[in-house]
Every structure is written in structure tokens, then in C-alpha cells.
Design a protein around this motif. Structure first.
Motif, short mmCIF file in Angstrom:
data_model
loop_
_atom_site.label_atom_id
_atom_site.label_comp_id
_atom_site.label_asym_id
_atom_site.label_seq_id
_atom_site.Cartn_x
_atom_site.Cartn_y
_atom_site.Cartn_z
N GLY A 97 0.84 -1.19 0.00
CA GLY A 97 0.00 0.00 0.00
C GLY A 97 0.86 1.23 0.00
N THR A 98 0.36 2.33 0.53
CA THR A 98 1.09 3.57 0.30
C THR A 98 1.52 4.35 1.53
OG1 THR A 98 -0.99 4.71 -0.01
CG2 THR A 98 0.11 3.92 -1.97
N ALA A 99 0.75 4.42 2.59
CA ALA A 99 1.11 5.31 3.70
C ALA A 99 1.12 4.57 5.03
CB ALA A 99 0.15 6.50 3.76
N ALA A 122 4.57 -1.01 13.63
CA ALA A 122 4.16 -0.58 12.29
C ALA A 122 2.68 -0.24 12.34
CB ALA A 122 4.42 -1.69 11.28
N THR A 123 2.33 0.94 11.84
CA THR A 123 0.95 1.40 11.83
C THR A 123 0.60 1.76 10.39
OG1 THR A 123 1.30 2.34 14.03
CG2 THR A 123 -0.68 3.03 12.84
N LEU A 124 -0.45 1.15 9.87
CA LEU A 124 -0.84 1.36 8.47
C LEU A 124 -1.98 2.35 8.37
CD1 LEU A 124 -0.50 0.51 5.50
CD2 LEU A 124 -2.19 -1.28 5.93
N GLU A 125 -1.78 3.36 7.50
CA GLU A 125 -2.83 4.34 7.26
C GLU A 125 -3.64 3.97 6.03
OE1 GLU A 125 -3.40 9.15 6.93
OE2 GLU A 125 -1.43 8.32 6.59
N LEU A 174 0.18 -3.78 4.28
CA LEU A 174 1.56 -4.10 4.62
C LEU A 174 1.69 -5.59 4.88
CD1 LEU A 174 2.82 -1.45 7.23
CD2 LEU A 174 3.41 -1.62 4.83
N GLN A 175 2.84 -6.13 4.50
CA GLN A 175 3.20 -7.51 4.83
C GLN A 175 4.45 -7.44 5.69
OE1 GLN A 175 4.43 -9.76 1.42
NE2 GLN A 175 4.56 -11.68 2.54
N GLY A 179 5.87 -16.39 11.15
CA GLY A 179 5.01 -16.31 9.98
C GLY A 179 4.97 -14.89 9.46
N GLU A 180 4.12 -14.69 8.49
CA GLU A 180 3.94 -13.36 7.92
C GLU A 180 2.67 -12.75 8.50
OE1 GLU A 180 6.01 -14.06 3.60
OE2 GLU A 180 3.85 -14.32 3.78
N TYR A 181 2.69 -11.44 8.68
CA TYR A 181 1.54 -10.72 9.19
C TYR A 181 1.11 -9.72 8.12
CZ TYR A 181 3.51 -12.55 13.51
OH TYR A 181 4.02 -13.37 14.46
N PHE A 182 -0.19 -9.59 7.93
CA PHE A 182 -0.71 -8.64 6.95
C PHE A 182 -1.53 -7.59 7.69
CE2 PHE A 182 0.18 -12.41 4.52
CZ PHE A 182 0.71 -11.91 3.34
#
Length: 193
Positions: free
Chosen positions: A148-150, A164-167, A171-172, A180-183
Motif C-alpha cells: 500500500g502507500t502510507a 508498524a501502523t498502516l494508514e 503491509l506484509q 510467519g507473515e503478518y498482513f
């Protein structure tokens, strides 16, 4: 949940006190050290031909020529001192807002099939879209792949945690080879201790 923009800006500076002025030091591939605390504007050229321009509190990278050594081998680092903050526009158009006591190592021009940078400290990223080349932020043993972007990343070494905070976007996150992987979806926050 991500607070409104004003509150989010306040939280960005919670670790290091109130935001200060535009202060930074640039370490270039040829060993030159450039103090970015001066208020004047200027232009530089990296040894691979990439143009570096400083306007007020932002440093911008733009690839103008194809001369010089292969761009993949040319890296710069920007360090932000206590009480400082700085904006950096990478060669792909991605904008990184760095907080105090932070450092970003990055190629002056992205080459190959991925765009990768290394962060210590805290930064807010506005990633330029490029579906052919994912954007990856390396933070210690974590790899954050931008879908994503921001988003904001806080990873000060003395804090022993990565946040990590996604706006917007997606994000992976992969912390180490065993995990494991977190989305993350918009308004999600991941804290790894």
C-alpha cells in the motif's frame, strides 16, 4: 485505530520530545558528509549521476543521466539528530518523513526488481506505487513489504520493539525466518517485541 492527523503527528514525536527544526546529516557514497541544518538550498550530484537537491527541509533524489558507476552500488545514509526531523524524496518518488534520532540507508537510484531501504528509529512513509517493484523497509530482523502507500514505522534500538501502523493500502511484515507473515489493513497496528 489511527488517530486523526494532528494526534498522529503528536504520537510520532512522543519518543523524542517535541518536534524540532529541519536537522540532518547526509553521508554520501564517496565519503562526503553534508550538514543539512543550513537553511540555504543547494544541488549536488552523486557519482552515479543522480541529482540531489535540497529545498528548505526536504532532500530530493532524481536520476538524470546514465553515466557513472552502476547505481545499485551507490548508497547514501541520512541521520537525524535529537530535536531534528527531515523529509526525504527518494528517486522513485517515495517521500519519507524521518523523526529525531533516526537513520535511513537507501540506494540513490533503485535498480532491479525491488526497492529496499534500511531504517533505524522512526519514519512515516508515503510510498510511490510501482506494481513491478515492491518497496521493502528493513528494520533490524524485520522486513516490511509495502502493499500500500502510507504507514509509520517506529523501531528505536533502545526500545526493543518494532511498531508498524498502516494508514492506507496494505503491509506484509515478516520478522525473522522462524515467524510467519503478518498482513496489516488500514488502521491496523503491529507491535513486535
Amino acid at each position: 485505530e489511527i488517530p486523526d492527523k494532528e494526534k498522529r503527528q503528536e504520537s510520532v514525536f512522543s519518543e523524542t520530545g517535541m518536534p524540532g527544526g529541519a536537522k540532518a546529516v547526509l553521508y554520501m557514497a564517496d565519503g562526503a558528509v553534508v550538514d543539512l541544518n543550513d537553511s540555504g538550498d543547494f544541488s549536488l550530484q552523486e557519482k552515479d549521476g543522480t541529482q540531489i537537491r535540497k529545498d528548505s527541509a526536504c532532500l530530493s533524489y532524481r536520476r538524470d543521466t546514465v553515466s557513472g558507476i552502476p547505481a545499485a552500488s551507490v548508497f547514501n545514509r541520512i541521520d537525524i539528530p535529537r530535536g531534528g526531523e527531515y523529509a526525504l524524496k527518494l528517486s522513485d518518488g517515495t517521500v519519507v518523513h524521518l523523526n529525531a534520532l533516526s537513520s535511513l540507508r537507501f540506494p540513490v537510484t533503485f535498480q532491479g526488481d525491488r526497492r529496499e531501504v534500511e531504517l533505524t528509529g522512526e519514519a512515516y512513509f508515503q510510498v510511490a506505487k510501482d506494481s513491478a517493484r515492491p518497496f521493502i523497509v528493513r528494520v533490524g530482523e524485520a522486513y516490511i513489504r509495502v502493499l500500500g502507500t502510507a504507514f509509520n514505522i517506529s523501531a528505536y534500538p533502545d526500545n526493543n520493539q518494532i511498531m508498524a501502523t498502516l494508514e492506507t493500502g496494505r503491509l506484509q511484515v515478516k520478522v525473522n525466518k522462524q515467524s510467519g507473515e503478518y498482513f496489516l489493513e488500514p488502521n491496523d497496528q503491529l507491535i513486535y517485541t
